[in-house]
Design a protein around this motif. Structure first.
Motif, PDB file in Angstrom:
ATOM      1  N   LEU A  75      36.206  32.121  31.493  1.00  0.00           N
ATOM      2  CA  LEU A  75      35.450  33.351  31.257  1.00  0.00           C
ATOM      3  C   LEU A  75      35.819  34.359  32.334  1.00  0.00           C
ATOM      4  O   LEU A  75      35.819  34.042  33.521  1.00  0.00           O
ATOM      5  N   SER A  76      36.148  35.564  31.924  1.00  0.00           N
ATOM      6  CA  SER A  76      36.493  36.603  32.896  1.00  0.00           C
ATOM      7  C   SER A  76      35.208  37.239  33.430  1.00  0.00           C
ATOM      8  O   SER A  76      34.314  37.601  32.660  1.00  0.00           O
ATOM      9  N   ILE A  77      35.087  37.338  34.741  1.00  0.00           N
ATOM     10  CA  ILE A  77      33.910  37.947  35.363  1.00  0.00           C
ATOM     11  C   ILE A  77      34.362  38.981  36.385  1.00  0.00           C
ATOM     12  O   ILE A  77      35.512  38.977  36.826  1.00  0.00           O
ATOM     13  N   ASP A  78      33.466  39.884  36.733  1.00  0.00           N
ATOM     14  CA  ASP A  78      33.734  40.834  37.813  1.00  0.00           C
ATOM     15  C   ASP A  78      33.552  40.083  39.126  1.00  0.00           C
ATOM     16  O   ASP A  78      32.460  39.605  39.423  1.00  0.00           O
ATOM     17  N   PRO A  79      34.614  39.938  39.920  1.00  0.00           N
ATOM     18  CA  PRO A  79      34.490  39.132  41.142  1.00  0.00           C
ATOM     19  C   PRO A  79      33.762  39.834  42.279  1.00  0.00           C
ATOM     20  O   PRO A  79      33.496  39.212  43.298  1.00  0.00           O
ATOM     21  N   PHE A  80      33.434  41.112  42.107  1.00  0.00           N
ATOM     22  CA  PHE A  80      32.812  41.868  43.193  1.00  0.00           C
ATOM     23  C   PHE A  80      31.314  42.017  42.976  1.00  0.00           C
ATOM     24  O   PHE A  80      30.839  42.047  41.837  1.00  0.00           O
ATOM     25  N   LEU A  81      30.584  42.111  44.052  1.00  0.00           N
ATOM     26  CA  LEU A  81      29.142  42.322  43.959  1.00  0.00           C
ATOM     27  C   LEU A  81      28.851  43.720  43.433  1.00  0.00           C
ATOM     28  O   LEU A  81      29.470  44.700  43.857  1.00  0.00           O
TER      29      LEU A  81
END
Length: 494
Positions: free
Chosen positions: A270-276
């Motif tokens: 699953l692709s996620i945004d790695p940044f907060l």
């Protein structure tokens, strides 16, 4: 002879590493390359067993050719970098480096790393003083794992066996060689797993793998995981099966060891945004300011420890954790936390995030380090901030809130608002409002340069409820309106 190539942009560092290796390991053949082009040429001609390179040497335009070269030659990699940032961490992960060392380079650290890699290469059979020939018995060969060959006319099944501690692979391989499988298998030892190839029949390979794991556990405390890949259309070569087993093994990042992973299809990440996000950054600022370790534990549990398939890409999870580590680093700087012990612990955590095979272990180490930070701040009176510093810290961590006021800062600092105003005027020469606006404009200028957000969005994120007022304050402090500032900085960087 063990061959080492040192590739670094700095001539002084290059010569220093070369001298260190030659003087400490005289039996090794050490060569150097300065600059990216010479490095790739030297890789092809010298074909080193170990490549020590500076990460920033690899330009994006030639990244593809570099990757192809190391995939063919397959040297072990030690990467050098100036900063422990998420971008460098991601690059190191993508390259599959054996170690990432921060500059300035410690001679002892570099030598220990190089010797460890050399010793593991010898144990794994990848290197010896007389390079062994690959086994030539009928069937598949080592080169079939790394070079594409015609699809096999026979159907086959492949099995990967991975140890939680890679240094135990030689012992695992020795155990496997003496093990009596009910069907014939062809075995290969690699740097990260033992790989088995067997004829595909109706035989119950999962039950056989469980039996092997149980027998191994009677002789060793080292945890292992086993993957079984039966193949699918388009995966009929030894190499494609090998890559598929490696992909299946990545599930251990979430599921752990002591289990058998079986399938004829590969996991899809699953692709996620790695940044907060800004909201998450705000949450973490509150966690750290309030030393809320229980809140942090709950956040980690919800975010990382109750995941279900499809799982997020493990590489993105590592980057996300380095993004959290950056928030922790800023908190450390605020309280001037430094010293050999704390820096050693910080770098150890950074290495854990880069290389730990298990997500729960990363989270456990992060919680342990954060608890250590909180305890250090509580116990060391020298880390207490004076009043002006406490107010500035309050501004740095709350500038995004449009309701921030002198009264809220006074409540935070537990002092009278008028007294705070006089302290700021004496120590900083500015009013609370001036310091707040400077903080907000500094953050907005960073977003103008590093993001594609609209000016309206940036104004809102930085605590301005009115864009016109934001434009006015920005122009006063930067000498130009925000849209002109963004354009001028973009032109300057071209």
């Amino acid at each position: 002879m063990y061959k080492v190539l040192v590739a670094n942009r700095d001539e002084y560092d290059t010569k220093g590493i070369e001298w260190l290796l030659r003087s400490s390991m005289p039996s090794w053949q050490v060569e150097t390359a300065e600059g990216e082009t010479k490095m790739i040429e030297k890789l092809e001609s010298f074909q080193p067993d170990l490549l020590i390179l500076e990460l920033d040497m690899i330009d994006e335009s030639s990244y593809g050719s570099f990757i192809k070269t190391i995939q063919i030659i397959r040297p072990d990699l030690i990467a050098l970098t100036m900063e422990a940032t998420f971008s460098q961490a991601k690059r190191a992960i993508d390259l599959g480096v054996a170690d990432l060392i921060l500059k300035p380079i410690s001679a002892d650290t570099l030598l220990k790393s190089a010797r460890r890699i050399h010793r593991l290469a010898q144990l794994n059979g990848r290197f010896s003083e007389q390079k062994p020939k690959m086994e030539a018995e009928e069937g598949c060969h080592y080169q079939d794992l790394f070079l594409e060959s015609p699809a096999s006319a026979k159907s086959f099944v492949t099995i990967g066996i991975k140890a939680e501690n890679p240094s135990e692979l030689p012992k695992l391989f020795s155990f496997l060689k003496g093990y009596s499988f009910q069907k014939a298998v062809r075995s290969f030892i690699l740097s990260d797993m033992v790989f088995l190839v067997a004829e595909q029949t109706s035989f119950a390979w999962k039950e056989e793998s469980i039996r092997f794991m149980r027998d191994w556990q009677e002789t060793s405390t080292v945890q292992i995981a086993i993957s079984i890949y039966t193949g699918q259309e388009g995966y009929s070569t030894i190499r494609s099966h090998y890559l598929a087993n490696r992909k299946l093994m990545e599930l251990t990042f979430y599921a752990g060891f002591n289990q058998v992973l079986e399938g004829n299809s590969l996991p899809k990440w699953l692709s996620i945004d790695p940044f907060l996000t800004p909201d998450e950054q705000s949450t973490w600022i509150d966690f750290l300011n309030q030393s809320d370790i229980e809140g942090i534990k709950d956040w980690f549990h919800q975010e990382f420890l109750i995941l279900a398939e499809p799982y997020p890409d493990p590489g993105l999870i590592r980057i996300r954790l380095t993004s959290i580590l950056a928030q922790i680093r800023r908190h450390m700087k605020t309280f001037r936390l430094s010293g050999e012990k704390i820096e050693k612990e910080y770098l150890r955590l950074f290495q854990t995030i880069l290389y730990s095979p298990l997500i729960y272990r990363m989270i456990k180490e992060m919680i342990r380090f954060i608890s250590f930070i909180f305890e250090t701040i509580r116990s060391d009176k020298k880390l207490k901030l004076d009043l002006a510093e406490r107010v500035l810290f309050f501004l740095e961590t709350n500038y995004w809130d449009p309701t921030v006021s002198l009264e809220k800062a006074a409540e935070y600092a537990d002092r009278n608002a008028n007294y705070i105003s006089s302290v700021l005027a004496k120590k900083c020469g500015k009013s609370f409002r001036e310091l707040l606006n400077e903080t907000r404009i500094r953050q907005s200028a960073k977003l103008l340069l590093e993001s594609e957000m609209s000016i309206k969005e940036i104004a809102s994120i930085c605590g301005f409820s009115n864009q016109q007022y934001f434009n006015k304050v920005f122009s006063k402090l930067k000498g130009m309106p925000p849209n002109q500032f963004r354009k001028s900085m973009q032109k300057a960087s071209v």
